[in-house]
Design an enzyme around this catalytic site. Structure first.
Site, PDB file in Angstrom:
ATOM      1  N   ASP A 339       8.583 -49.086 -20.203  1.00  0.00           N
ATOM      2  CA  ASP A 339       7.818 -49.020 -18.943  1.00  0.00           C
ATOM      3  C   ASP A 339       7.074 -47.698 -18.865  1.00  0.00           C
ATOM      4  O   ASP A 339       7.689 -46.630 -18.989  1.00  0.00           O
ATOM      5  CB  ASP A 339       8.774 -49.116 -17.736  1.00  0.00           C
ATOM      6  CG  ASP A 339       9.352 -50.513 -17.587  1.00  0.00           C
ATOM      7  OD1 ASP A 339       8.967 -51.408 -18.368  1.00  0.00           O
ATOM      8  OD2 ASP A 339      10.194 -50.699 -16.675  1.00  0.00           O
ATOM      9  N   ASN A 510      10.839 -64.270  -6.175  1.00  0.00           N
ATOM     10  CA  ASN A 510      10.506 -63.545  -4.945  1.00  0.00           C
ATOM     11  C   ASN A 510       9.533 -64.429  -4.173  1.00  0.00           C
ATOM     12  O   ASN A 510       9.182 -65.532  -4.631  1.00  0.00           O
ATOM     13  CB  ASN A 510       9.983 -62.134  -5.248  1.00  0.00           C
ATOM     14  CG  ASN A 510       8.710 -62.140  -6.066  1.00  0.00           C
ATOM     15  OD1 ASN A 510       7.959 -63.129  -6.056  1.00  0.00           O
ATOM     16  ND2 ASN A 510       8.474 -61.064  -6.798  1.00  0.00           N
ATOM     17  N   LEU A 543      13.697 -61.231  -0.853  1.00  0.00           N
ATOM     18  CA  LEU A 543      12.692 -60.854   0.144  1.00  0.00           C
ATOM     19  C   LEU A 543      12.590 -59.340   0.298  1.00  0.00           C
ATOM     20  O   LEU A 543      12.317 -58.825   1.384  1.00  0.00           O
ATOM     21  CB  LEU A 543      13.060 -61.493   1.501  1.00  0.00           C
ATOM     22  CG  LEU A 543      13.227 -63.022   1.482  1.00  0.00           C
ATOM     23  CD1 LEU A 543      13.883 -63.515   2.762  1.00  0.00           C
ATOM     24  CD2 LEU A 543      11.883 -63.711   1.289  1.00  0.00           C
ATOM     25  N   GLY A 544      12.863 -58.603  -0.765  1.00  0.00           N
ATOM     26  CA  GLY A 544      12.772 -57.138  -0.713  1.00  0.00           C
ATOM     27  C   GLY A 544      13.755 -56.574   0.297  1.00  0.00           C
ATOM     28  O   GLY A 544      14.923 -57.007   0.373  1.00  0.00           O
ATOM     29  N   ASP A 574      15.767 -57.448 -10.952  1.00  0.00           N
ATOM     30  CA  ASP A 574      16.658 -57.535 -12.128  1.00  0.00           C
ATOM     31  C   ASP A 574      18.064 -57.066 -11.741  1.00  0.00           C
ATOM     32  O   ASP A 574      19.069 -57.629 -12.166  1.00  0.00           O
ATOM     33  CB  ASP A 574      16.116 -56.660 -13.271  1.00  0.00           C
ATOM     34  CG  ASP A 574      14.719 -57.099 -13.671  1.00  0.00           C
ATOM     35  OD1 ASP A 574      14.435 -58.304 -13.573  1.00  0.00           O
ATOM     36  OD2 ASP A 574      13.914 -56.225 -14.046  1.00  0.00           O
TER      37      ASP A 574
HETATM   38  O1  RIB Z   1      11.297 -56.406 -13.488  1.00  0.00           O
HETATM   39  C1  RIB Z   1      10.830 -55.133 -13.819  1.00  0.00           C
HETATM   40  C2  RIB Z   1      10.343 -55.145 -15.220  1.00  0.00           C
HETATM   41  O2  RIB Z   1       9.215 -55.961 -15.299  1.00  0.00           O
HETATM   42  C3  RIB Z   1       9.877 -53.803 -15.708  1.00  0.00           C
HETATM   43  O3  RIB Z   1      10.912 -53.048 -16.269  1.00  0.00           O
HETATM   44  C4  RIB Z   1       8.777 -54.139 -16.655  1.00  0.00           C
HETATM   45  O4  RIB Z   1       9.079 -53.899 -17.972  1.00  0.00           O
HETATM   46  C5  RIB Z   1       8.474 -55.588 -16.423  1.00  0.00           C
HETATM   47  O5  RIB Z   1       8.927 -56.382 -17.428  1.00  0.00           O
END
Ligand code: RIB
Length: 630
Positions: A339, A510, A543-544, A574
């Site tokens: 990222d 989401n 929903l955040g 995640d």
């Molecule tokens: O869900 C977040 C992820 O989405 C990030 O880490 C990025 O790599 C994307 O895959």
């Protein structure tokens, strides 16, 4: 035996013995001469070689040339000596520092009239006639092929066995600490690790110059690496390791498993006993002597090369890594990205240029994040995915390992770079993400098939869609076949085939993702119902900060969010999914699992980055009362 003892046994004076053996025996009676000769022969009295030659007496001696630093030296000497004695032979041992001394030793042994020689060496030596009376010992199969007869076991095989034994118990962060001279152990260890598709960090292998070097540098360096198990060559290394583990408050075997290569009495009494790979050194020596005896007796049908195998001697110093003792298994099939987070006050619109506050890099990717999330929360997790064979891939791989993710299902693609996610992050912690799939596209059906057993053994499969659609579909079908429940994050898609929807146990979109897969003006509840009618068992809409909405056959309800201030929402979903899976894998009910997930994701958005931000178990367990409050 000295001359006085020979004289005593023969019942004569030492000068008589001296005269007989020096051939100055004119004034000695034949009877006395014969008697002295008999005693000399029976007692293998050595120094009078010329005399023995003259009288054609057999020495009944064999020679052994062995390295001083041979770790199994004692076992070999004992083995050779006792086998030789059984045949009425005695042993002369020469200890050497290096192979250059061997020729000299052989010559000296020949002078002493040895009948045969055993040499500990991978090298061959031109011994002329004596080659037919020579047997070699070796610790590798790479000995010189000109050696006529060699008995050996392989240290590499011992390294392989040790690593296999540890992996059987679930270890994958395994260090190997050895003496530089025994580097073939590392070959076997590497072979075993690579056969299970496990990567090895350079810092896990220490080939030391001396025991002092190993104690001062090797052991502390390896222990710093958070490894869960160690292979130690020799009892000395094992002893130093156990001492260091004790100082670091790592209890063997509960927090650190240990296996020694080569057994020793000390390993029996060290702690509660140390499991060892027993090397067949004594057996090899006995076999070598048996063979040498046949050669001395003129037999021609002897074994030319014989390998004997090491074996494991269990003593209980190996346990499963602590982490692997909780919950049902969870497998993650998904993406892994580096990222690149660009922090700015406001995400630019088309045609606009902005100066950014900071650019940072974190290990991420939905699959990688979910796996690390599970690992941090104490679940048993296996990752299936594909990285590029580059620095970014190594960084992500390390993050998986550091966070207790089992990585045998991670492939490295040589032709594509590790996936990247370019994340624009605004001052409220909201983000937009552009993903370059890179090596994630390298995840193919053959690889999934190879690691199908991970899916089969798991209770839950966490699936996200930054991998190719074909693979995601294949994984869903595979889960269905294996009765593994699918938890799917439907990112970056607008459509899911109906035949797949009915295979999904938990769909976790989401709001935007929900509206993408179920377009139109209907409410969240109506859209969730529509998905359920198509076969999804549980729909959980995140929903955040507002929490989430859940609908299944039993209920349709909102679970409130937590008012933690967000700085970076990347990876929040995640975190939610991994926490949900961990609680479910521990047999907990869905609603507490959802509340646990709400707290976990609430905590993660208060921190920067994806994998870095995911909370560990302690951080979420603080809210246990709230999680269980109805
Ligand atoms: O869900 C977040 C992820 O989405 C990030 O880490 C990025 O790599 C994307 O895959």
């Amino acid at each position: 035996m000295n001359i006085k003892e020979v004289a005593k046994l023969a019942g004569v004076s030492t000068s008589t013995v001296s005269k007989v053996i020096n051939g100055k025996d004119k004034d000695i009676s034949e009877k006395t001469r014969v008697r002295v000769l008999e005693v000399v022969k029976e007692s293998n009295y050595i120094p009078y070689l010329k005399f023995l030659e003259k009288e054609n007496l057999k020495s009944c001696l064999i020679g052994l040339i062995i390295r001083k630093d041979h770790k199994e030296r004692e076992a070999i000497v004992v083995g050779v000596e006792s086998a030789a004695n059984r045949h009425g032979y005695h042993l002369i041992v020469h200890y050497i520092d290096n192979t250059e001394e061997i020729m000299e030793c052989v010559e000296s042994m020949i002078q002493k009239k040895v009948s045969g020689i055993i040499i500990d060496s991978e090298e061959w030596f031109p011994l002329g006639k004596f080659e037919d009376m020579t047997v070699y010992l070796s610790q590798t199969r790479r000995f010189d092929e000109r050696q006529k007869i060699t008995f050996y076991y392989r240290l590499s095989e011992a390294g392989r066995l040790a690593a296999e034994r540890l992996m059987e118990s679930g270890h994958q962060k395994i260090a190997c600490i050895i003496d530089k001279k025994d580097s073939s152990i590392t070959d076997g260890y590497k072979f075993a690790m690579h056969s299970r598709n496990l990567q090895i960090k350079n810092t896990w292998i220490y080939e030391g110059e001396s025991i002092e070097d190993i104690e001062k540098r090797g052991i502390p360096e390896c222990l710093d690496e958070n490894i869960t198990a160690v292979i130690c060559r020799s009892w000395e290394i094992t002893y130093c390791l156990c001492k260091a583990a004790d100082r670091n408050r790592k209890i063997v075997p509960h927090e650190l498993s240990v296996i020694a290569i080569g057994d020793d009495l000390l390993l029996k009494v060290l702690g509660d006993g140390v499991t060892a790979v027993e090397l067949p050194a004594e057996e090899v020596s006995v076999r070598a002597v048996e063979c040498l005896m046949k050669m001395i007796q003129g037999e021609t049908h002897v074994e030319l090369a014989k390998e004997l195998n090491p074996s494991i001697l269990e003593r209980g110093s190996i346990m499963e890594p602590v982490r692997d003792r909780q919950g049902e298994k969870i497998v993650v099939v998904g993406s892994m990205n580096l990222d690149i987070t660009i922090e700015m006050s406001r995400i630019p619109i088309a045609g606009e240029t902005q100066i950014v506050k900071s650019v940072r890099q974190f290990p991420g990717g939905k699959g990688g994040n979910q796996a690390v999330g599970v690992g941090k929360l104490g679940g048993q997790v296996y990752m299936i995915g594909c990285l590029g064979n580059d620095m970014d891939g190594k960084l992500i791989y390390d993050s998986l390992l550091e966070n207790h993710v089992r990585t045998e299902g991670v492939a490295f693609d040589r032709s594509m770079a590790t996936g990247k996610a370019y994340i624009n992050l605004d001052k409220d912690g909201e983000s937009t993400i552009a993903v370059y799939q890179g090596a994630n596209r390298g995840l193919n059906i053959a690889h999934l098939n190879r690691f199908q057993h991970l899916i089969q053994n798991a209770k839950y499969c966490l699936l996200s869609l930054e991998i190719s659609e074909e693979i995601a579909e294949y994984a869903v079908k595979c889960c269905k076949r294996c009765h593994t429940e699918v938890i799917l994050k439907p990112s970056n898609i607008e459509y899911i085939k109906e035949e797949l929807l009915e295979c999904i146990d938990y769909l976790v979109p989401n709001e935007k993702e929900l509206h993408a897969i179920v377009p139109g003006e209907r409410t969240i509840e109506q859209k969730a119902e529509c998905l359920r009618k198509k076969g999804v068992k549980n729909v959980i809409v995140t929903l955040g900060a507002k929490g989430c909405y859940v609908q299944n056959a039993e209920y349709s309800l909102y679970v409130p969010g937590i008012a933690f201030g967000a700085v970076d929402t990347t990876g929040g979903a995640d975190s939610f999914i991994s926490a949900l899976a961990v609680y479910l894998s521990e047999g907990k009910e869905l609603l507490p699992a959802i509340r646990f997930a709400v707290y976990a994701s609430g905590i993660s958005v208060t921190r920067y980055g994806a994998q870095q931000s995911l909370p560990d178990r302690k951080a979420v367990d603080v809210y246990e009362d709230e999680i269980y409050r109805k």
